[in-house]
Write a protein that holds these residues in place. Structure first.
Motif, short mmCIF file in Angstrom:
data_model
loop_
_atom_site.label_atom_id
_atom_site.label_comp_id
_atom_site.label_asym_id
_atom_site.label_seq_id
_atom_site.Cartn_x
_atom_site.Cartn_y
_atom_site.Cartn_z
N GLU A 206 11.85 -7.78 -0.58
CA GLU A 206 11.99 -6.47 -1.19
C GLU A 206 10.80 -6.24 -2.10
O GLU A 206 10.29 -7.15 -2.74
N LEU A 207 10.37 -5.01 -2.15
CA LEU A 207 9.29 -4.63 -3.04
C LEU A 207 9.90 -4.02 -4.29
O LEU A 207 10.75 -3.14 -4.21
N GLU A 208 9.49 -4.53 -5.41
CA GLU A 208 9.98 -4.01 -6.68
C GLU A 208 8.77 -3.63 -7.52
O GLU A 208 7.71 -4.22 -7.42
N THR A 209 8.94 -2.67 -8.38
CA THR A 209 7.88 -2.31 -9.30
C THR A 209 8.50 -1.93 -10.64
O THR A 209 9.63 -1.49 -10.69
N LEU A 210 7.77 -2.13 -11.67
CA LEU A 210 8.29 -1.87 -13.03
C LEU A 210 8.00 -0.43 -13.41
O LEU A 210 6.89 0.05 -13.29
N CYS A 211 9.01 0.25 -13.86
CA CYS A 211 8.87 1.60 -14.39
C CYS A 211 8.86 1.48 -15.90
O CYS A 211 9.88 1.22 -16.51
N LYS A 212 7.70 1.61 -16.50
CA LYS A 212 7.60 1.48 -17.95
C LYS A 212 8.04 2.77 -18.59
O LYS A 212 7.54 3.84 -18.27
N ARG A 213 9.01 2.67 -19.47
CA ARG A 213 9.53 3.86 -20.15
C ARG A 213 9.22 3.79 -21.62
O ARG A 213 9.28 2.82 -22.25
N HIS B 282 16.57 13.25 -10.77
CA HIS B 282 15.25 13.46 -10.15
C HIS B 282 14.66 12.13 -9.65
O HIS B 282 14.05 12.08 -8.58
N LEU B 283 14.84 11.08 -10.44
CA LEU B 283 14.32 9.77 -10.04
C LEU B 283 14.99 9.29 -8.75
O LEU B 283 14.30 8.83 -7.83
N GLN B 284 16.30 9.44 -8.67
CA GLN B 284 17.00 9.00 -7.46
C GLN B 284 16.61 9.84 -6.25
O GLN B 284 16.46 9.31 -5.14
N ALA B 285 16.42 11.13 -6.44
CA ALA B 285 15.98 11.99 -5.33
C ALA B 285 14.58 11.58 -4.87
O ALA B 285 14.31 11.50 -3.65
N TYR B 286 13.70 11.30 -5.83
CA TYR B 286 12.35 10.84 -5.50
C TYR B 286 12.40 9.52 -4.73
O TYR B 286 11.74 9.35 -3.71
N GLU C 289 0.83 -1.20 0.00
CA GLU C 289 0.00 0.00 0.00
C GLU C 289 0.87 1.26 0.00
O GLU C 289 0.57 2.23 -0.71
N ASP C 290 1.95 1.24 0.78
CA ASP C 290 2.87 2.38 0.81
C ASP C 290 3.48 2.62 -0.57
O ASP C 290 3.58 3.76 -1.03
N VAL C 291 3.89 1.54 -1.24
CA VAL C 291 4.48 1.67 -2.57
C VAL C 291 3.44 2.21 -3.55
O VAL C 291 3.75 3.08 -4.38
N ASN C 292 2.20 1.75 -3.46
CA ASN C 292 1.15 2.27 -4.34
C ASN C 292 0.93 3.77 -4.13
O ASN C 292 0.78 4.52 -5.08
N VAL C 293 0.92 4.19 -2.88
CA VAL C 293 0.78 5.62 -2.59
C VAL C 293 1.98 6.39 -3.13
O VAL C 293 1.83 7.46 -3.73
N ALA C 294 3.17 5.84 -2.92
CA ALA C 294 4.38 6.49 -3.43
C ALA C 294 4.31 6.65 -4.95
O ALA C 294 4.71 7.69 -5.49
N LEU C 295 3.79 5.65 -5.63
CA LEU C 295 3.66 5.74 -7.09
C LEU C 295 2.62 6.78 -7.50
O LEU C 295 2.78 7.47 -8.50
N GLU C 296 1.56 6.91 -6.71
CA GLU C 296 0.55 7.93 -6.99
C GLU C 296 1.13 9.33 -6.80
O GLU C 296 0.69 10.27 -7.47
N LEU C 297 2.08 9.49 -5.90
CA LEU C 297 2.70 10.78 -5.64
C LEU C 297 3.74 11.17 -6.69
O LEU C 297 4.16 12.31 -6.76
N MET C 298 4.14 10.20 -7.52
CA MET C 298 5.18 10.45 -8.52
C MET C 298 4.67 11.44 -9.57
O MET C 298 3.54 11.33 -10.05
N THR C 299 5.53 12.38 -9.89
CA THR C 299 5.19 13.38 -10.91
C THR C 299 6.07 13.16 -12.14
O THR C 299 7.05 12.41 -12.08
N GLU D 231 8.06 15.28 -13.31
CA GLU D 231 9.38 15.81 -12.98
C GLU D 231 10.24 14.75 -12.28
O GLU D 231 11.45 14.69 -12.50
N ASP D 232 9.60 13.91 -11.45
CA ASP D 232 10.34 12.87 -10.71
C ASP D 232 11.00 11.86 -11.64
O ASP D 232 11.98 11.23 -11.26
N ILE D 233 10.47 11.69 -12.83
CA ILE D 233 11.06 10.74 -13.78
C ILE D 233 11.66 11.43 -14.99
O ILE D 233 11.93 10.80 -16.01
N SER D 234 11.89 12.73 -14.87
CA SER D 234 12.42 13.49 -16.00
C SER D 234 13.87 13.13 -16.31
O SER D 234 14.31 13.22 -17.45
N ASP D 235 14.62 12.73 -15.28
CA ASP D 235 16.00 12.28 -15.49
C ASP D 235 16.42 11.44 -14.28
O ASP D 235 15.69 11.35 -13.29
N ILE D 236 17.59 10.83 -14.38
CA ILE D 236 18.07 9.92 -13.33
C ILE D 236 18.22 10.65 -11.99
O ILE D 236 17.87 10.10 -10.94
#
Length: 148
Positions: free
Chosen positions: A141-148, A77-81, A58-68, A70-75
């Motif tokens: 560990e919780l993993e999720t796929l980031c589709k690019r 920003h992604l690492q900071a997120y 549930e935490d990971v799902n919320v974290a994904l909902e919070l992703m903007t 900008e958070d995935i605009s470059d490595i």
């Protein structure tokens, strides 16, 4: 006299036999109660682990909902997120996996996708994976796929 000796002998053997049978029955009862207690304890522990894992999902799902965007605009920003989400949700690891199996974490990229037991090519939601399944120190560990 012989009758008295036979009577005492039968009485003594009967008492010993009854004591042995009572001991055996007691041990079986103790083992049965112990197994029942251990099964109940294991069941409760299983519920706690399952609830904790469900909370992490549930935490990971919320974290994904919070992703903007900008958070995935470059490595960077992604690492900071990812680092921020790890702090907020107290996660040991918050990673994304691309279609080629490259793992993106807040500390950099990793290529050890084969150490995880899930199909990264078809993952569509947070996944629980046990890192180093055969090792003494297992980590979920919780993993999720980031589709690019």
């Amino acid at each position: 006299m012989i009758g008295s000796i036979v009577f005492v002998l039968v009485l003594t053997l009967g008492t010993i036999l009854t004591g042995l049978l009572a001991t055996k029955d007691t041990m079986e009862a103790v083992e049965s109660v112990s197994m029942l207690y251990l099964d109940e304890l294991a069941g409760r522990r299983e519920q706690v682990v399952e609830a904790n894992l469900q909370k992490k999902i549930e935490d990971v799902n919320v974290a994904l909902e919070l992703m903007t965007d900008e958070d995935i605009s470059d490595i960077g920003h992604l690492q900071a997120y990812q680092a921020k989400m790890k702090r907020i949700y107290k996660l040991e690891k918050f990673a994304f996996v691309d279609k080629d199996g490259l793992i993106y974490t807040s500390l950099g990229t990793h290529t050890n996708i084969d150490d995880y037991h899930f199909d990264y090519k078809s993952i569509t939601s947070p996944e629980i994976s046990i890192l180093n399944l055969e090792s003494e120190e297992k980590k979920c560990e919780l993993e999720t796929l980031c589709k690019r």
